[in-house]
Design a protein around this motif. Structure first.
Motif, mmCIF file in Angstrom:
data_model
loop_
_atom_site.group_PDB
_atom_site.id
_atom_site.type_symbol
_atom_site.label_atom_id
_atom_site.label_comp_id
_atom_site.label_asym_id
_atom_site.label_seq_id
_atom_site.Cartn_x
_atom_site.Cartn_y
_atom_site.Cartn_z
ATOM 1 N N PRO A 633 0.806 -1.223 0.000
ATOM 2 C CA PRO A 633 0.000 0.000 0.000
ATOM 3 C C PRO A 633 0.834 1.266 0.000
ATOM 4 C CG PRO A 633 0.052 -0.956 2.185
ATOM 5 C CD PRO A 633 0.752 -1.940 1.284
ATOM 6 N N THR A 634 2.106 1.160 0.422
ATOM 7 C CA THR A 634 2.953 2.345 0.517
ATOM 8 C C THR A 634 4.248 2.112 -0.240
ATOM 9 O OG1 THR A 634 3.980 1.537 2.564
ATOM 10 C CG2 THR A 634 2.008 2.935 2.781
ATOM 11 N N CYS A 635 4.947 3.192 -0.499
ATOM 12 C CA CYS A 635 6.253 3.123 -1.171
ATOM 13 C C CYS A 635 7.241 2.381 -0.281
ATOM 14 C CB CYS A 635 6.746 4.532 -1.485
ATOM 15 S SG CYS A 635 8.422 4.576 -2.164
ATOM 16 N N PHE A 636 7.989 1.489 -0.866
ATOM 17 C CA PHE A 636 8.940 0.666 -0.116
ATOM 18 C C PHE A 636 10.030 1.504 0.534
ATOM 19 C CE2 PHE A 636 12.942 -1.876 -0.239
ATOM 20 C CZ PHE A 636 12.605 -2.785 0.738
ATOM 21 N N ILE A 637 10.345 2.663 -0.047
ATOM 22 C CA ILE A 637 11.455 3.478 0.451
ATOM 23 C C ILE A 637 10.955 4.584 1.373
ATOM 24 C CG2 ILE A 637 13.337 5.017 -0.236
ATOM 25 C CD1 ILE A 637 13.650 3.375 -2.766
ATOM 26 N N CYS A 638 10.034 5.442 0.882
ATOM 27 C CA CYS A 638 9.603 6.601 1.667
ATOM 28 C C CYS A 638 8.315 6.362 2.436
ATOM 29 C CB CYS A 638 9.447 7.819 0.753
ATOM 30 S SG CYS A 638 8.134 7.653 -0.490
ATOM 31 N N GLN A 639 7.698 5.177 2.284
ATOM 32 C CA GLN A 639 6.488 4.814 3.013
ATOM 33 C C GLN A 639 5.323 5.761 2.735
ATOM 34 O OE1 GLN A 639 6.249 1.914 4.763
ATOM 35 N NE2 GLN A 639 8.310 1.578 3.948
ATOM 36 N N THR A 640 5.283 6.319 1.547
ATOM 37 C CA THR A 640 4.191 7.201 1.163
ATOM 38 C C THR A 640 3.028 6.383 0.617
ATOM 39 O OG1 THR A 640 5.754 8.955 0.648
ATOM 40 C CG2 THR A 640 3.536 9.173 -0.270
ATOM 41 N N LEU A 641 1.819 6.752 1.009
ATOM 42 C CA LEU A 641 0.628 6.006 0.624
ATOM 43 C C LEU A 641 0.309 6.228 -0.855
ATOM 44 C CD1 LEU A 641 -1.764 4.263 1.725
ATOM 45 C CD2 LEU A 641 -3.015 6.419 2.000
ATOM 46 N N PHE A 642 -0.027 5.134 -1.565
ATOM 47 C CA PHE A 642 -0.440 5.226 -2.952
ATOM 48 C C PHE A 642 -1.946 5.478 -3.029
ATOM 49 C CE2 PHE A 642 3.216 2.190 -3.339
ATOM 50 C CZ PHE A 642 4.071 3.072 -3.991
ATOM 51 N N GLY A 643 -2.371 6.104 -4.106
ATOM 52 C CA GLY A 643 -3.780 6.313 -4.336
ATOM 53 C C GLY A 643 -4.025 7.506 -5.232
ATOM 54 N N THR A 644 -5.278 7.736 -5.535
ATOM 55 C CA THR A 644 -5.641 8.901 -6.323
ATOM 56 C C THR A 644 -5.570 10.140 -5.443
ATOM 57 O OG1 THR A 644 -7.986 8.692 -5.829
ATOM 58 C CG2 THR A 644 -7.159 7.469 -7.736
ATOM 59 N N ALA A 645 -5.578 11.298 -6.089
ATOM 60 C CA ALA A 645 -5.517 12.546 -5.331
ATOM 61 C C ALA A 645 -6.699 12.674 -4.381
ATOM 62 C CB ALA A 645 -5.473 13.725 -6.293
ATOM 63 N N GLU A 646 -7.852 12.218 -4.827
ATOM 64 C CA GLU A 646 -9.050 12.311 -4.000
ATOM 65 C C GLU A 646 -8.952 11.383 -2.792
ATOM 66 O OE1 GLU A 646 -13.321 11.167 -5.281
ATOM 67 O OE2 GLU A 646 -12.990 13.264 -5.854
ATOM 68 N N GLU A 647 -8.471 10.153 -3.013
ATOM 69 C CA GLU A 647 -8.330 9.204 -1.907
ATOM 70 C C GLU A 647 -7.311 9.698 -0.894
ATOM 71 O OE1 GLU A 647 -9.309 5.004 -4.213
ATOM 72 O OE2 GLU A 647 -7.271 5.794 -4.190
ATOM 73 N N LEU A 648 -6.223 10.283 -1.378
ATOM 74 C CA LEU A 648 -5.196 10.778 -0.469
ATOM 75 C C LEU A 648 -5.690 11.977 0.337
ATOM 76 C CD1 LEU A 648 -2.109 10.485 -2.838
ATOM 77 C CD2 LEU A 648 -2.747 8.956 -0.974
ATOM 78 N N ALA A 649 -6.500 12.794 -0.296
ATOM 79 C CA ALA A 649 -7.043 13.948 0.429
ATOM 80 C C ALA A 649 -7.959 13.499 1.557
ATOM 81 C CB ALA A 649 -7.801 14.855 -0.545
ATOM 82 N N ILE A 650 -8.768 12.479 1.280
ATOM 83 C CA ILE A 650 -9.666 11.956 2.323
ATOM 84 C C ILE A 650 -8.850 11.335 3.445
ATOM 85 C CG2 ILE A 650 -11.500 10.304 2.788
ATOM 86 C CD1 ILE A 650 -12.297 10.583 -0.156
ATOM 87 N N ALA A 651 -7.835 10.583 3.076
ATOM 88 C CA ALA A 651 -6.999 9.936 4.095
ATOM 89 C C ALA A 651 -6.307 10.969 4.965
ATOM 90 C CB ALA A 651 -5.980 9.032 3.417
ATOM 91 N N LYS A 652 -5.813 12.035 4.330
ATOM 92 C CA LYS A 652 -5.122 13.066 5.104
ATOM 93 C C LYS A 652 -6.086 13.803 6.023
ATOM 94 C CE LYS A 652 -1.657 16.681 4.416
ATOM 95 N NZ LYS A 652 -0.565 15.863 4.984
ATOM 96 N N ALA A 653 -7.306 14.042 5.507
ATOM 97 C CA ALA A 653 -8.285 14.757 6.317
ATOM 98 C C ALA A 653 -8.735 13.942 7.516
ATOM 99 C CB ALA A 653 -9.490 15.139 5.461
ATOM 100 N N ASN A 654 -8.771 12.633 7.370
ATOM 101 C CA ASN A 654 -9.245 11.771 8.451
ATOM 102 C C ASN A 654 -8.119 11.207 9.294
ATOM 103 O OD1 ASN A 654 -12.388 11.215 8.048
ATOM 104 N ND2 ASN A 654 -11.446 11.365 6.030
ATOM 105 N N GLY A 655 -6.874 11.547 8.983
ATOM 106 C CA GLY A 655 -5.746 11.090 9.784
ATOM 107 C C GLY A 655 -5.448 9.625 9.639
ATOM 108 N N VAL A 656 -5.811 9.008 8.531
ATOM 109 C CA VAL A 656 -5.569 7.583 8.344
ATOM 110 C C VAL A 656 -4.090 7.352 8.096
ATOM 111 C CG1 VAL A 656 -6.079 5.598 6.903
ATOM 112 C CG2 VAL A 656 -7.875 7.222 7.460
ATOM 113 N N GLY A 657 -3.538 6.354 8.757
ATOM 114 C CA GLY A 657 -2.149 5.982 8.524
ATOM 115 C C GLY A 657 -1.160 6.798 9.324
#
Length: 773
Positions: A633-657
């Motif tokens: 689900p995340t980048c092997f090196i920087c551990q950044t979450l993959f997804g669309t811009a919309e999915e990432l915005a929701i995740a960031k807003a809800n504090g997921v991860g």
């Protein structure tokens, strides 16, 4: 290797009595051993016989025993039936003085066995003589490395004689021990373990069962060099055993190994005293092999000779082998080697062998020739491809998904499609192509060769680089939008959070209440807006949701109607009687409702349609060592979450991860239950190794890529390097992660991939995540 399954027999530890039924009466002998052929075979040609008064020819060069029965054998030896004897044989290269050694060791120099100073060998076959004082049957054998045309037959004869011997003398006069001695003794040991020991144990003759082979004495005489010397640290025998081990040779079958080395100056007589002393010790040793009656020795020898006989192929050894200078590459299918000389590839010549090859499906070593061109005398080689040369990249791949593979002839054009019809499609053989079997010189390419093809396939966006998919759907949406909606062309920022749509890549959504443009995070709630014509629950912004909950029949107003969403909760209008448009035109709303059923599929087809077909093919073509999307689900090196811009915005807003594992996961599940976060992001966080990841500020889709060397999932920023990966089959520069690009970190990345592959049998694909690279 010594056969560990053989069980020692106590019969070999004691002297043997005369077997019942064996005596002067030849009828009894014949009745007891009816399976033994007592007839003397007729030689195919005249064989030399150098017998003397005290020796006789026991076995000729064609492996024929010249004595018919045990009784005749005993009479030739001039001994009684009760006499117990041991068998001593001598081996070595021709001309090394084997006959001379036997005469001086056992007969005080008398010429019992014929010797000769001529070039031709005087001992052809096996000769026997009986040493009465020592009760020893002496066997003088034909020399190795002679000029015989039946070398393999001679070797088999010598191995059979060695198997029935109690003591073996290997005579050599080489200045240094040659490899032929090691090879012969090792072959004899292997033959005894694999064949002779079992054959001797199965004989119905008492006293023949032997679990160990003979004792071996190496008699080494030199003139100018020093023989092997024994010391306290290492004996000569230990040095010999070490040499056998270094050359992967075994002598486990022999009961003992003894080395006797002497140095004889020029014109001096050979000193046999050490050899005589060693032989006397071995004769007196009965712990392994006891003396046997002459009839028992003869029957064992006759039985082995009968069992192991027949024609044997004689292959001539070429002293100038062609493989020294010919190409070493062999065909993978038929194992025939290339007939060209070494280095022919540098001269521009391909591998070649004129012999017919055999078809092997795993090597796919067949080629197709266009049938029409072949009938015209033209040899046009054709192959299956995903698209015809006349098709563009995206339309050709679409045809491939619908009609299957295509065979395209450079002269005739398209001649075959694998799925041309709904049913009844025929094989290309016999209809469009002619099959020929070719040699498979090179190993079959990597299993992920299909991925190499997909790396070169353009997407629909590449085919239409100037038309952004959002522009198409946005234009259609404005055309079908209700009159109170703000046009997409005028929506630059989210009306709620003020984020720029173009910079973040977020999708535009319209609130069905006020008609303003919002991002998904600011307009993910649903409620009916009856005064606007929406009887069912539809998307509204947070402010309109609050108003409509208090006053379901309210008509929220947009900016053109002087409605300010940011101050909607002010106390200036405590009854929430909102001024604005009273009712939307029912027909206007109906057009939008019907249009949504067209816009969404069309927008999906424009933006995702081609990628969907490509994604299906990529699931099949993906290399096996790539980490599955569901497990990354995340980048092997920087551990950044993959997804669309919309999915990432929701995740960031809800504090997921972000934060602790349990809290993030529970919060994500609560948001999912309330419809506040997409299922794909939640599943990705749940599958994360530690539940903690970095969520980037949305600037478009955060796409997943795979490193071609380690197979890990990485983001664009962590995989900017391009290198060839020949060990994985990528001969051209391809994407690799930063760790693999750095030689110092390659081992860590590869080890992580191996650990992941071993712990997971495979992985599925997350349909909600964005398509792969």
């Amino acid at each position: 290797m010594f056969n560990k399954n053989l069980v020692p027999n106590s019969a070999i530890m004691e002297a043997l009595e005369t077997p019942p039924g064996i005596g002067p009466d030849t009828r009894n002998i014949s009745n007891d051993f009816t399976s033994i052929d007592c007839c003397i075979p007729v030689a195919k040609y005249d064989l030399p016989d150098h017998s003397t008064d005290l020796s006789f020819l026991l076995m000729d060069a064609e492996e024929n025993l010249r004595i018919a029965t045990p009784e005749l054998f005993r009479k030739k030896l001039k001994c009684n039936e009760d006499t117990k004897i041991k068998v001593i044989s001598i081996f070595g290269n021709t001309g090394d003085g084997k006959s001379h050694t036997m005469n001086h060791t056992f007969f005080d120099g008398a010429e019992v066995f014929k010797t000769s100073s001529e070039q031709s060998s005087c001992t052809i076959g096996v000769y026997a003589a009986f040493q009465r004082d020592m009760d020893v049957l002496c066997l003088d054998t034909e020399g190795l490395l002679g000029t015989s045309k039946q070398k393999n037959r001679r070797t088999r004869m010598l191995l059979k004689i060695l198997a029935i011997s109690d003591i073996v003398i290997y005579r050599t006069r080489s200045e240094r021990l040659h490899s032929d001695m090691y090879d012969f003794l090792s072959s004899a040991s292997e033959a005894f373990c694999l064949h002779f020991a079992q054959a001797l144990q199965s004989l119905p003759v008492p006293g023949t069962a032997q679990t160990l082979g003979p004792a071996v004495i190496i008699f080494h005489e030199t003139q100018h060099t020093t023989p092997l010397d024994s010391s306290v640290a290492e004996s000569a025998e230990d040095q010999l055993r070490k040499h056998f081990e270094l050359n992967n040779l075994t002598i486990n079958a022999f009961s003992s190994l003894r080395y006797i080395g002497i140095r004889t100056p020029n014109r001096n007589a050979t000193d046999y005293s050490k050899l005589k002393a060693a032989i006397k010790l071995e004769i007196a040793n009965t712990t392994v092999r006891s003396p046997r009656q002459p009839s028992v020795v003869f029957k064992a020898m006759n039985a082995l000779n009968t069992k192991f006989s027949g024609d044997i192929m004689e292959e001539t050894i070429n002293p100038f082998p062609s493989q020294f200078f010919t190409c070493p590459v062999r065909c993978e299918a038929c194992n025939q080697h290339c007939q060209r000389t070494m280095g022919h590839l540098s001269d521009g010549e391909e591998h070649m062998n004129k012999e017919q090859c055999t078809y092997q499906s795993q090597y796919d070593n067949k080629k197709y020739l266009c049938e029409k061109c072949y009938n015209k005398g033209v040899m046009n080689v054709v192959t299956f491809t995903t698209q015809s040369k006349s098709d563009s990249s995206w339309s050709g791949l679409a045809k491939y998904a619908w009609k299957g593979s295509v065979i395209d002839c450079p002269t005739c054009g398209e001649i075959y499609r694998s799925r041309q019809y709904w049913y009844g499609n025929r094989s290309p053989e016999g209809t469009a192509v002619r099959t020929i079997v070719v040699h498979a010189w090179e190993p079959k390419g990597p299993l992920h060769s299909a991925q190499m093809v997909l790396d070169r396939v353009s997407t629909l966006g590449d085919a239409l680089p100037r038309i952004h998919p959002n522009a198409v759907t946005g234009w259609l949406a404005d055309w079908m939008a209700p009159s109170y909606w703000k046009p997409n062309s005028e929506i630059i920022d989210c009306h709620g959070c003020k984020r720029n749509f173009e910079n973040t890549g977020l999708h535009k959504h319209h609130c069905r209440g006020c008609g303003e443009g919002f991002c998904h995070a600011c307009s993910q709630k649903e409620i009916p807006v009856p005064e606007r014509g929406w009887k069912d629950a539809v998307r509204v912004c947070d402010t309109c949701f609050t108003i409509l909950q208090r006053q379901p029949n309210a008509v929220p107003a947009n900016t053109t109607e002087a409605f300010n969403h940011t101050n909607s909760n002010s106390n200036s209008n405590q009854n929430n009687n909102i001024a604005g448009q009273s009712t939307s035109d029912q027909a206007d709303i109906s057009v939008r409702r019907i249009g949504e059923g067209i816009i969404k599929p069309l927008g999906h087809l424009t933006k995702r349609g081609y990628e969907f077909t490509k994604g299906i093919i990529k699931d099949t073509a993906r290399p096996s060592y790539w980490v599955p999307d569901a497990e990354s689900p995340t980048c092997f090196i920087c551990q950044t979450l993959f997804g669309t811009a919309e999915e990432l915005a929701i995740a960031k807003a809800n504090g997921v991860g972000v934060g602790s594992t349990n809290g993030a996961t529970l919060q994500a599940k609560d948001n999912l239950a309330n419809g506040n976060i997409s299922e794909s992001v939640t599943s990705n966080i749940s599958n994360s190794s530690n539940g903690i990841c970095n969520i980037p500020s949305p600037i478009g889709d955060y796409r997943r890529h795979h490193c071609r060397r380690c197979g890990q999932a990485i983001c664009e920023n962590c995989s900017k390097a391009r290198q060839t990966v020949p060990e994985r089959g990528w001969q051209e520069p391809v994407r690799v992660c930063d760790k693999c690009a750095d030689p110092k970190q390659q081992c860590d990345a590869t080890a992580a991939t191996a650990s992941c592959s071993s712990s997971n049998g495979g992985g599925g694909n997350n349909a909600n995540m964005m398509t792969r690279e």
